[in-house]
Each structure stands twice: as structure tokens, then as C-alpha cells.
Design a protein around this motif. Structure first.
Motif, PDB file in Angstrom:
ATOM      1  N   HIS A 332       0.847  -1.189   0.000  1.00 15.30           N
ATOM      2  CA  HIS A 332       0.000   0.000   0.000  1.00 15.30           C
ATOM      3  C   HIS A 332       0.887   1.245   0.000  1.00 15.30           C
ATOM      4  O   HIS A 332       1.863   1.332   0.739  1.00 15.30           O
ATOM      5  CB  HIS A 332      -0.899  -0.005   1.239  1.00 15.30           C
ATOM      6  N   LYS A 333       0.536   2.212  -0.806  1.00 10.34           N
ATOM      7  CA  LYS A 333       1.387   3.384  -0.984  1.00 10.34           C
ATOM      8  C   LYS A 333       1.516   4.220   0.288  1.00 10.34           C
ATOM      9  O   LYS A 333       2.492   4.955   0.471  1.00 10.34           O
ATOM     10  CB  LYS A 333       0.874   4.242  -2.131  1.00 10.34           C
ATOM     11  N   GLY A 451      -0.570  -6.589   0.645  1.00 12.02           N
ATOM     12  CA  GLY A 451      -0.495  -5.157   0.833  1.00 12.02           C
ATOM     13  C   GLY A 451       0.121  -4.728   2.149  1.00 12.02           C
ATOM     14  O   GLY A 451       0.391  -3.543   2.360  1.00 12.02           O
ATOM     15  N   LYS A 452       0.329  -5.668   3.066  1.00 14.65           N
ATOM     16  CA  LYS A 452       0.900  -5.342   4.369  1.00 14.65           C
ATOM     17  C   LYS A 452       2.418  -5.513   4.325  1.00 14.65           C
ATOM     18  O   LYS A 452       2.946  -6.303   3.546  1.00 14.65           O
ATOM     19  CB  LYS A 452       0.331  -6.257   5.450  1.00 14.65           C
ATOM     20  N   GLN A 485       0.121  -2.028   8.392  1.00 19.63           N
ATOM     21  CA  GLN A 485      -0.925  -2.015   7.364  1.00 19.63           C
ATOM     22  C   GLN A 485      -1.597  -0.654   7.317  1.00 19.63           C
ATOM     23  O   GLN A 485      -1.662   0.068   8.324  1.00 19.63           O
ATOM     24  CB  GLN A 485      -1.963  -3.109   7.615  1.00 19.63           C
ATOM     25  N   ALA A 486      -2.077  -0.297   6.147  1.00 20.19           N
ATOM     26  CA  ALA A 486      -2.769   0.977   5.953  1.00 20.19           C
ATOM     27  C   ALA A 486      -4.262   0.758   6.116  1.00 20.19           C
ATOM     28  O   ALA A 486      -4.819  -0.197   5.567  1.00 20.19           O
ATOM     29  CB  ALA A 486      -2.450   1.542   4.575  1.00 20.19           C
ATOM     30  N   THR A 488      -6.416   3.680   5.840  1.00 20.83           N
ATOM     31  CA  THR A 488      -6.913   4.651   4.858  1.00 20.83           C
ATOM     32  C   THR A 488      -5.701   5.172   4.102  1.00 20.83           C
ATOM     33  O   THR A 488      -4.574   4.692   4.301  1.00 20.83           O
ATOM     34  CB  THR A 488      -7.648   5.824   5.547  1.00 20.83           C
ATOM     35  N   GLU A 489      -5.912   6.134   3.283  1.00 20.93           N
ATOM     36  CA  GLU A 489      -4.805   6.731   2.534  1.00 20.93           C
ATOM     37  C   GLU A 489      -3.847   7.502   3.434  1.00 20.93           C
ATOM     38  O   GLU A 489      -2.699   7.751   3.069  1.00 20.93           O
ATOM     39  CB  GLU A 489      -5.345   7.666   1.438  1.00 20.93           C
TER      40      GLU A 489
END
Length: 523
Positions: A332-333, A451-452, A485-486, A488-489
Motif C-alpha cells: 500500500h502506498k 499489501g501489508k 498495514q494501511a 486509509t490513505e
């Protein structure tokens, strides 16, 4: 085999053989005393030379100790005997330091090498009991029990632990590590049992005999070098036989019904251990000594010790580019942005100590308050951590492009972590935490999944937690694992878990959020 035969003909070995022959001359020689003498003059120096290359000064000290043993055997007068025992005690202290030195060059990694180190370190205990026997020191036991304790730490501790370590260099059995735990702790547990509790004595003896028999099973399934296998299996079989007398003796002490007395122990247990276990062990490992598979640590280590002095030049993030460590396309960015622009985020932490660790946490809190390092709160309530990232002088640190993340709670320093990286088989995050006269090092392996981002010291290669001081680098029995981990943005969560000897003792939950410019508390 030829290299080991050279050890047999080394000056130290030839001296031991010559002195042993000389000790057979006195007509007043006590028969059972030879069991210890043969270990002191033959078994110890021969096996020691299979483990390490001794310095000239070390050879001289050990040789003097062997001469001291010879003085004791001749028993010319009390002063010379006590002097000789004292010289041997000094030699055993040196050998124990060699074991400690080996451990400090490696730490809690490689079970086979650790048990060899333990065997070397045990020897000084045998030296102390030998000196106590010769000097007539009141140990609370009869002189004969004092002498038997000395021989116990030469055979059951020194010889057996080192032999088990050599077996560990070649075996692949999953039973090996449990065996090591019992055998390495056995000499101490049995000594405690004899001193304090017959219950501890008999329980430790039972566990010990189980470990010995399992070890024999492991040797049957282990491939050794040529003729060596027969010797090693016979040596362990001898222990399987002789250990039965220890169990019967412990049972008699526990129930008050003597089955095996001290004379029986000397006749069977002592003779079997000396001739068959000791003799076959030395012959077996002289035929071929397996080489260690332990490699030296080659990763760069921060040279900063004690209080950190920084340039106070602000740095934007913990890393320059996350793609140095992982494929950022799968991550995740927001995670990438946090690591590269850490100063733009606020950090809230909730610390939870495991209940079993609380007594240690209270003690540790006093130390961490003084050192201002890993100075975590005892309370589990959520609290904001503020701080700054600053440049560190690379010439002082000696690693690539270091920067320090200094975190505080209520203006009190909690962490001072100096971030860098290095590449060997993989690119690792290399983090140093300066301590008085030393530095704790966390080498983290990074990988991405779903994504993590996961950062862990529980991976192959360089990953781990180490302590560097003087010229030593010790791998500690600690591990840590991060999950980032994300949500939200602009928001992330992180879970930090730590273990000691595989037992979880600390968990920290972080809430991380991108701050507005006016809200930033990094200073």
C-alpha cells in the motif's frame, strides 16, 4: 584424521601422556584417584585441542596446571599439593574463559556450538571442587563426595557436553535440541539436587537418563566419519550403562533404602565412565573432528556507544527508498510514504507487557529510565510519542547513510534508534540502539504480503537481535516482529511483538496518522 593425529603428538599432548605415566609410579596412589587424573592430564587437553587453536600463552598456563596435578598425585607435602591444585584451578579457569570467549563471539545461535561452550565453562567448577578436596575445605560434604563432584564436572559436564556438541555438528535429528537442554543443564540440576533436595536429584537423574538413551538412538541414525561411528556409539552406550548406577544411588537417597553405595559407584560407574566413555570419546573425535558450520557475522555494525551526539540536521524519513528493501508495487502506498516521509506523521502507542513478565518489567524500568533507551511506559493506556529524525555522522557510525529516530513521551526519551541498511544475501534494515559501552542491533528482514509490510528478525541470513561490545557480537535470545498495514490513505496501524527464548513478553500497538502541518509535533 592426520591433522588430529598431529594434535596427539603436539607438545601439550605429549606432556600430558608423559605426566600420566609418571603419576602411575607412586606406590601410595589411591586407585580411584586415577579416574580424575586421566581426565586432567589426557582427556581435557586432547579434546580442547580439537576445539580451538590455543595461543602459546594458553598452552603454557594449561601445561603448568597439568604439572600441578602431578604434584598433587605425588603428595610430597601439603603445601605443594595445595599449590598444585591451585595451579590446575587457574588452568580450568582459563579453559572456561575460552568457552565464554567462543560464546561471546557468537551468542545464542547454533545449538551445537553453545553446548560445546557450556562444556568448556563447566570445567572451572570441577577445578574448584578438586581444589576444595586437596585443600581440605569443608564443603558440607564428605571429602569423597567432594572428590566425586570434581570428577562429575570433568566427565558428565566437560567431556559429555563437548561430545554432544560435536554430534550436533553432523546430526540432523529434530530430537537434538531437547537432548541438549537436558544434558547441558543436567550436571547443575543433579548437583543442586544432591545439595538441596533428593526429589530434585531423582527427577533430574530420570530426565538425564532419558536424554542419554535418546542421544544413543540419535547416534545410531547419524552418519559419522568412517571408523568414528563405532567409537562414538560405544562411548554413549557406556554412559547408558553407567548412568543406571546414578539413578539407583539417587533412588536410595530418596527412599532411604540403599541399593548402590559409594564403593559400588566407584567400581562400576567410575570405571565405566573413565575407560569406556572417556577413552572411546577421545579416540572417536581424534579420528575426525567435524568442522563447525557457524559463520562469522559480517554485517556492518554501528560503532556508536553510549549517548548519541547528532548533527541536529533534520532528516525526512527512516529510509530514502522503500524499493531498496521490497517490491513497493505490492505494498500500500501509504506505508511507503510513511517510511520515506516519517516526519509528516503522528504516532500513538499502547504498550502491553505480558503478565508473567511484570516482575522483570518493573526491574527493567529502573534501568531503562537511567539509560533513556527502550524506556517504555508500564501503563497500557494510549499515549502519543513525539520526536524527530536527525542526521548521524557516518564516519562515527561506520554504516551507510545513518539517521536517528529519537522518540519521546512527555519530553522524556523513549527510543533512540539509528537506522541504516546493508545488503548481503538480502537487503536488511540495520537498526542500532546505543547503550552504555555497547550497542543493541536489530537486523530486520522485510517482505510484503496482501499489501501489508512485515519486518522480522525471525528469518534466515543476518536477521536477528544482537549486542555489540568491545570486539564481540552476540546474538541475543530475543526476536521481534512488526506488521504494518494501511487503514486509509493517511492512516496506518502497526503491531510490534517481542519474544525472549520464544516466549512473548511485549506487545505495542501503534496508530499512525498523517498530520496536518499545524499538528506536527516532531521537533
Amino acid at each position: 584424521m592426520q591433522d588430529n593425529l598431529k594434535k596427539l603428538y603436539s607438545p601439550l599432548s605429549l606432556l600430558g601422556i608423559s605426566l600420566f605415566i609418571i603419576t602411575l609410579i607412586p606406590i601410595n596412589h589411591v586407585d580411584f584417584f586415577i579416574y580424575l587424573t586421566v581426565a586432567q592430564l589426557l582427556f581435557v587437553p586432547l579434546l580442547l585441542q580439537c576445539i580451538v587453536e590455543l595461543k602459546t600463552s594458553e598452552k603454557v598456563i594449561i601445561a603448568i596446571g597439568m604439572l600441578g596435578v602431578t604434584l598433587v598425585v605425588f603428595n610430597i607435602n601439603e603445601v605443594l599439593s595445595i599449590t598444585g591444585a591451585g595451579l590446575y584451578l587457574v588452568a580450568t579457569a582459563l579453559i572456561s574463559w575460552i568457552g565464554m570467549r567462543r560464546f561471546l563471539q557468537r551468542g545464542f545461535t547454533n545449538t551445537a556450538e553453545i553446548v560445546i561452550d557450556i562444556g568448556l565453562m563447566y570445567l572451572v567448577i570441577g577445578g574448584v571442587w578438586f581444589f576444595a578436596y586437596i585443600a581440605g575445605i569443608d564443603t558440607g560434604f564428605t571429602p569423597l563426595i567432594t572428590w566425586l563432584t570434581a570428577i562429575h564436572f570433568h566427565y558428565s559436564a566437560f567431556l559429555l557436553c563437548i561430545s554432544v556438541g560435536f554430534i550436533g555438528r553432523v546430526t540432523t535429528s529434530k530430537l537434538y535440541k531437547p537432548i541438549v537442554v537436558v544434558i547441558a543443564s543436567g550436571p547443575i540440576l543433579m548437583a543442586i539436587g544432591i545439595t538441596l533436595s533428593t526429589t530434585i536429584e531423582i527427577v533430574s537423574a530420570i530426565l538425564y537418563i532419558i536424554a542419554i538413551y535418546v542421544l544413543f538412538f540419535v547416534t545410531l541414525r547419524t552418519k559419522f566419519h568412517r571408523l568414528q561411528g563405532g567409537m562414538i556409539r560405544l562411548s554413549i552406550a557406556a554412559v547408558c550403562f553407567s548412568i543406571l548406577w546414578s539413578v539407583l544411588y539417587a533412588y536410595g537417597s530418596f527412599t532411604g533404602q540403599s541399593i548402590v553405595d559409594i564403593p559400588n559407584m566407584l567400581t562400576f560407574h567410575g570405571f565405566t565412565n573413565c575407560l569406556f566413555f572417556g577413552g572411546f570419546t577421545i579416540i572417536g573425535w581424534l579420528i575426525y573432528t567435524p568442522t563447525t558450520n557457524q559463520c562469522s557475522f559480517t554485517f556492518p555494525v554501528s560503532q556508536i556507544r553510549g549517548q548519541l551526539k547528532t548533527k541536529n540536521e533534520p532528516y525526512q524519513g527512516l529510509v530514502d527508498d522503500m524499493s531498496d528493501f521490497v517490491s513497493t508495487e505490492k505494498m500500500h502506498k501509504a506505508i511507503k510514504h510513511f517510511y520515506e516521509h516519517t516526519n509528516e506523521y503522528r504516532l500513538f502507542a499502547s504498550v502491553r507487557w505480558q503478565p508473567w513478565f511484570w516482575p522483570f518489567a518493573l526491574f527493567y524500568k529502573g534501568i531503562s529510565t537511567l539509560t533513556q533507551q527502550i524506556n517504555l511506559p508500564l501503563s497500557s493506556r494510549k499515549i502519543e510519542m513525539t520526536g524527530k529524525i536527525v542526521t548521524v555522522d557516518a564516519t562515527m557510525d561506520s554504516r551507510e547513510n545513518p539517521r536517528a529516530w529519537i522518540r519521546t513521551i512527555n519530553e522524556k526519551t523513549v527510543f533512540t534508534a539509528i537506522y541504516s541498511k546493508h545488503t548481503t544475501d538480502h537487503t536488511y534494515m540495520n537498526i542500532a540502539l546505543p547503550l552504555p559501552f555497547s550497542t543493541m542491533i536489530g537486523i530486520l528482514y522485510l517482505h510484503v504480503e496482501d499489501g501489508k509490510l512485515y519486518l522480522t528478525t525471525q528469518a534466515a541470513g543476518d536477521a536477528g537481535i544482537y549486542l555489540a561490545f568491545h570486539k564481540f557480537i552476540i546474538k541475543l535470545p530475543l526476536s521481534e516482529h512488526f506488521t504494518i498495514q494501511a487503514t486509509t490513505e493517511t492512516q496506518l496501524t502497526a503491531l510490534h511483538e517481542m519474544k525472549i527464548f520464544g516466549l512473548k513478553f511485549l506487545k505495542i500497538k501503534y496508530d499512525i496518522q498523517k498530520a496536518k502541518t499545524n499538528d506536527l509535533k516532531w521537533h
